[in-house]
Design a protein around this motif. Structure first.
Motif, PDB file in Angstrom:
ATOM      1  N   THR A  27      55.150  -8.481  -5.766  1.00  0.00           N
ATOM      2  CA  THR A  27      54.993  -7.718  -7.007  1.00  0.00           C
ATOM      3  C   THR A  27      56.006  -6.592  -7.114  1.00  0.00           C
ATOM      4  O   THR A  27      56.004  -5.852  -8.092  1.00  0.00           O
ATOM      5  N   GLY A  28      56.859  -6.442  -6.102  1.00  0.00           N
ATOM      6  CA  GLY A  28      57.878  -5.409  -6.135  1.00  0.00           C
ATOM      7  C   GLY A  28      57.495  -4.106  -5.455  1.00  0.00           C
ATOM      8  O   GLY A  28      58.283  -3.150  -5.467  1.00  0.00           O
ATOM      9  N   ARG A  29      56.312  -4.050  -4.866  1.00  0.00           N
ATOM     10  CA  ARG A  29      55.900  -2.823  -4.176  1.00  0.00           C
ATOM     11  C   ARG A  29      56.591  -2.712  -2.820  1.00  0.00           C
ATOM     12  O   ARG A  29      56.703  -3.683  -2.082  1.00  0.00           O
ATOM     13  N   GLY A  30      57.049  -1.523  -2.489  1.00  0.00           N
ATOM     14  CA  GLY A  30      57.727  -1.313  -1.225  1.00  0.00           C
ATOM     15  C   GLY A  30      56.759  -1.036  -0.094  1.00  0.00           C
ATOM     16  O   GLY A  30      55.710  -0.399  -0.287  1.00  0.00           O
ATOM     17  N   GLY A  31      57.081  -1.518   1.090  1.00  0.00           N
ATOM     18  CA  GLY A  31      56.264  -1.277   2.265  1.00  0.00           C
ATOM     19  C   GLY A  31      57.035  -1.601   3.520  1.00  0.00           C
ATOM     20  O   GLY A  31      58.232  -1.921   3.464  1.00  0.00           O
ATOM     21  N   THR A  32      56.381  -1.518   4.661  1.00  0.00           N
ATOM     22  CA  THR A  32      57.000  -1.818   5.950  1.00  0.00           C
ATOM     23  C   THR A  32      56.335  -3.057   6.535  1.00  0.00           C
ATOM     24  O   THR A  32      55.110  -3.128   6.599  1.00  0.00           O
ATOM     25  N   ALA A  33      57.151  -4.016   6.951  1.00  0.00           N
ATOM     26  CA  ALA A  33      56.624  -5.290   7.437  1.00  0.00           C
ATOM     27  C   ALA A  33      56.683  -5.385   8.955  1.00  0.00           C
ATOM     28  O   ALA A  33      57.620  -4.888   9.585  1.00  0.00           O
ATOM     29  N   VAL A  34      55.655  -6.012   9.525  1.00  0.00           N
ATOM     30  CA  VAL A  34      55.643  -6.373  10.942  1.00  0.00           C
ATOM     31  C   VAL A  34      55.283  -7.844  11.043  1.00  0.00           C
ATOM     32  O   VAL A  34      54.616  -8.400  10.163  1.00  0.00           O
ATOM     33  N   GLU A  35      55.745  -8.489  12.112  1.00  0.00           N
ATOM     34  CA  GLU A  35      55.527  -9.924  12.292  1.00  0.00           C
ATOM     35  C   GLU A  35      54.891 -10.219  13.641  1.00  0.00           C
ATOM     36  O   GLU A  35      55.037  -9.452  14.602  1.00  0.00           O
ATOM     37  N   PHE A  36      54.218 -11.358  13.679  1.00  0.00           N
ATOM     38  CA  PHE A  36      53.647 -11.860  14.931  1.00  0.00           C
ATOM     39  C   PHE A  36      54.016 -13.342  15.023  1.00  0.00           C
ATOM     40  O   PHE A  36      53.586 -14.151  14.206  1.00  0.00           O
ATOM     41  N   ALA A  37      54.826 -13.687  16.018  1.00  0.00           N
ATOM     42  CA  ALA A  37      55.302 -15.062  16.159  1.00  0.00           C
ATOM     43  C   ALA A  37      54.518 -15.804  17.224  1.00  0.00           C
ATOM     44  O   ALA A  37      54.278 -15.277  18.320  1.00  0.00           O
ATOM     45  N   GLU A  38      54.106 -17.023  16.897  1.00  0.00           N
ATOM     46  CA  GLU A  38      53.485 -17.933  17.866  1.00  0.00           C
ATOM     47  C   GLU A  38      54.384 -19.155  18.024  1.00  0.00           C
ATOM     48  O   GLU A  38      55.468 -19.221  17.442  1.00  0.00           O
ATOM     49  N   ALA A  39      53.934 -20.129  18.787  1.00  0.00           N
ATOM     50  CA  ALA A  39      54.765 -21.296  19.076  1.00  0.00           C
ATOM     51  C   ALA A  39      55.140 -22.064  17.815  1.00  0.00           C
ATOM     52  O   ALA A  39      56.252 -22.580  17.702  1.00  0.00           O
ATOM     53  N   LYS A  40      54.228 -22.139  16.849  1.00  0.00           N
ATOM     54  CA  LYS A  40      54.477 -22.956  15.667  1.00  0.00           C
ATOM     55  C   LYS A  40      54.375 -22.195  14.347  1.00  0.00           C
ATOM     56  O   LYS A  40      54.425 -22.812  13.286  1.00  0.00           O
ATOM     57  N   GLU A  78      50.459  -7.285   1.454  1.00  0.00           N
ATOM     58  CA  GLU A  78      50.658  -8.737   1.392  1.00  0.00           C
ATOM     59  C   GLU A  78      50.679  -9.328   2.797  1.00  0.00           C
ATOM     60  O   GLU A  78      51.127  -8.685   3.753  1.00  0.00           O
ATOM     61  N   TYR A  79      50.156 -10.549   2.889  1.00  0.00           N
ATOM     62  CA  TYR A  79      50.198 -11.271   4.161  1.00  0.00           C
ATOM     63  C   TYR A  79      50.824 -12.641   3.914  1.00  0.00           C
ATOM     64  O   TYR A  79      50.432 -13.363   2.992  1.00  0.00           O
ATOM     65  N   THR A  80      51.808 -13.004   4.730  1.00  0.00           N
ATOM     66  CA  THR A  80      52.504 -14.283   4.599  1.00  0.00           C
ATOM     67  C   THR A  80      52.431 -15.050   5.915  1.00  0.00           C
ATOM     68  O   THR A  80      52.646 -14.476   6.987  1.00  0.00           O
TER      69      THR A  80
END
Length: 309
Positions: free
Chosen positions: A251-264, A280-282
């Motif tokens: 939607t254009g809102r600014g924020g700070t993103a963090v990620e969590f990576a798994e095998a797949k 937002e969650y992706t």
């Protein structure tokens, strides 16, 4: 051609454009300054990234300057950088946002970003703890696809075209070895160390990742500010969480993103550093038969209400 050979319409090359803001001379004169503590660095980094995301809609806090190469920088953004630079020179602090290089002596870039994520989430836990505690009969989630409600008895409702439909029972919230209904959630510990221990419990069959468990609790559950703070601090202890940096949601809102990576798969969450709200969650499949498939939820607002609709 060098990295600064790109010339703007006004005849100024990229390097000149980048340094064309109030305070540039003072910044160059300031030279090398003492670094911030990790906690302070994460805080000002989040604030600067949020400010850049909204192109200066809020005033900067003293103590930070983000130096990010920007082609054809707008006057508004130059003014923002100038303000941040003035604050940096006044306090003797310079930070670099999203430069793509790890600070000297901090190990690999990946290690540095992971460390930044833990500090950022730890700081966000403090923000979450300061939010006002409220209550109500239902927990409401307003998303990009519609409104949903959860009652204290775990009844689940959606609203379409102004009409409410009961969709059955919402499954309990999974948190490590626990399956929590509304009452169980209110009785869950808020101690971050204990919450981290729960998240790190060996997974059960078909368990979602610890990161997903935490994100779900922070978005579609009526977790109290104290519990939210504990969960964010527990997330900071998950070793696979890495900082992405300043982004915008769909939607254009600014924020700070963090990620969590798994095998797949990779899960990414965008957090508003000012309020601790998840925007937002992706979720992206990176391997297997679903490779390339992406799903996301955009949360316009969440909170308590006493009525549906």
């Amino acid at each position: 051609m060098t990295a600064y050979d790109d010339t703007e319409d006004n005849g100024m090359n990229e390097r000149g454009a980048l340094l064309d803001f109030p305070g540039a001379d003072e910044l160059a004169t300031a030279g090398i300054v003492e670094p911030l503590s990790e906690r302070a660095l994460a805080r000002v980094l989040a604030e600067v990234e949020a400010a850049v995301a909204t192109e200066g809609t809020t005033g900067p806090k003293a103590g930070a300057v983000a130096l990010t190469p920007i082609r054809r920088a707008s006057g508004r953004r130059r003014a923002l950088i100038g303000l941040l630079t003035t604050a940096a020179v006044a306090t003797g602090v310079v930070t670099y946002a999203n430069t793509g290089a790890a600070p000297a002596g901090t190990g690999t870039h990946s290690e540095a970003r992971a460390n930044d994520a833990s500090v950022f989430l730890d700081d966000i836990s403090t923000v979450a703890a300061t939010q006002s505690a409220t209550t109500g009969k239902y927990w409401k989630m307003r998303t990009a696809v519609g409104d949903a409600y959860i009652s204290r008895s775990m009844d689940y409702y959606v609203v379409n075209n102004g009409k409410a439909y009961k969709k059955g029972q919402r499954p309990d919230w999974q948190f490590g070895p626990k399956d929590l209904d509304w009452k169980g959630l209110e009785q869950l510990t808020t101690d971050s160390a204990k919450l981290l221990t729960l998240l790190q419990t060996p997974p059960r069959p078909k368990s979602i990742s610890p990161f997903d468990q935490a994100v779900t609790l922070l978005t579609d559950s009526p977790a109290s500010p104290k519990l939210r703070a504990g969960v964010y601090k527990a997330m900071a202890g998950l070793k696979a969480v890495k900082l992405v940096g300043q982004v915008k949601d769909s939607t254009g809102r600014g924020g700070t993103a963090v990620e969590f990576a798994e095998a797949k798969s990779v899960g990414r969450v965008i957090i508003d550093p000012k309020t601790s709200a998840i925007l937002e969650y992706t979720f992206t499949w990176t391997a297997g038969p679903s490779k390339g498939r992406v799903t996301h939820q955009t949360f316009l607002s969440t909170g308590f209400t006493d009525k549906i609709g």
